[in-house]
Design a protein around this motif. Structure first.
Motif, short mmCIF file in Angstrom:
data_model
loop_
_atom_site.label_atom_id
_atom_site.label_comp_id
_atom_site.label_asym_id
_atom_site.label_seq_id
_atom_site.Cartn_x
_atom_site.Cartn_y
_atom_site.Cartn_z
N HIS A 62 0.84 -1.19 0.00
CA HIS A 62 0.00 0.00 0.00
C HIS A 62 0.89 1.25 0.00
N ASP A 63 0.57 2.16 -0.88
CA ASP A 63 1.44 3.30 -1.10
C ASP A 63 1.29 4.36 -0.02
N GLY A 64 2.24 4.46 0.83
CA GLY A 64 2.21 5.47 1.88
C GLY A 64 3.48 5.37 2.69
N LEU A 65 3.98 6.51 3.12
CA LEU A 65 5.28 6.52 3.81
C LEU A 65 5.27 5.65 5.06
N GLU A 66 4.24 5.82 5.86
CA GLU A 66 4.20 5.07 7.11
C GLU A 66 4.14 3.57 6.85
N GLU A 67 3.34 3.20 5.85
CA GLU A 67 3.18 1.79 5.54
C GLU A 67 4.47 1.19 5.00
N ARG A 68 5.16 1.98 4.19
CA ARG A 68 6.39 1.45 3.59
C ARG A 68 7.40 1.03 4.64
N ARG A 69 7.42 1.78 5.74
CA ARG A 69 8.38 1.47 6.79
C ARG A 69 8.11 0.10 7.41
N GLN A 70 6.89 -0.36 7.25
CA GLN A 70 6.56 -1.64 7.88
C GLN A 70 6.99 -2.84 7.02
N ARG A 71 7.39 -2.57 5.81
CA ARG A 71 7.79 -3.68 4.96
C ARG A 71 9.20 -4.12 5.33
N ALA A 72 9.29 -5.33 5.80
CA ALA A 72 10.58 -5.84 6.26
C ALA A 72 11.44 -6.29 5.09
N ASP A 73 12.73 -6.20 5.28
CA ASP A 73 13.65 -6.75 4.28
C ASP A 73 13.43 -8.26 4.21
N GLY A 74 13.49 -8.78 3.03
CA GLY A 74 13.32 -10.21 2.86
C GLY A 74 11.88 -10.64 3.03
N TRP A 75 10.97 -9.67 2.84
CA TRP A 75 9.54 -9.99 2.93
C TRP A 75 9.20 -11.12 1.97
N ASP A 76 8.46 -12.10 2.48
CA ASP A 76 8.11 -13.27 1.68
C ASP A 76 6.59 -13.39 1.61
N LEU A 77 6.04 -13.02 0.47
CA LEU A 77 4.59 -13.03 0.30
C LEU A 77 3.99 -14.42 0.52
N LEU A 78 4.62 -15.43 -0.06
CA LEU A 78 4.06 -16.77 0.06
C LEU A 78 4.07 -17.25 1.52
N GLN A 79 5.13 -16.88 2.21
CA GLN A 79 5.19 -17.22 3.63
C GLN A 79 4.09 -16.50 4.39
#
Ligand SMILES: [Zn+2]
Length: 89
Positions: A62-79
């Motif tokens: 979701h496009d938004g500064l605050e939300e972007r910060r929540q995306r962790a490195d190595g995010w795995d959608l299938l997981q």
């Protein structure tokens, strides 16, 4: 079932905020898929349609500064999707 508090997004499986409480949607936006609980996720058909379009578009956060910060490195959608309750898959 109706009385449960749900913290996992029915669309994408993101866990971290209350999306449904006591059988009612909280109308909060998922920082991952951008779904607002209530509009797209009140039926399994709606959930599948939203998820289908979202994934087909590359599963963008979701496009938004605050939300972007929540995306962790190595995010795995299938997981993450393994978090989705079976009745919403
Ligand atoms: Zn989501």
């Amino acid at each position: 079932m109706e009385e449960e508090t749900e913290t996992v997004c029915r669309i994408c499986g993101f866990d971290g905020q209350v999306v449904w409480e006591g059988g009612w949607p909280t109308e909060c936006l998922c920082p991952c898929c951008g779904n607002e609980s209530d509009i797209g996720d009140s039926s399994v058909t709606g959930v599948r349609i939203y998820r289908g379009y979202w994934v087909a578009n590359g599963a963008p956060w979701h496009d938004g500064l605050e939300e972007r910060r929540q995306r962790a490195d190595g995010w795995d959608l299938l997981q993450q999707m393994t978090n989705i309750p079976p009745q919403w898959r």
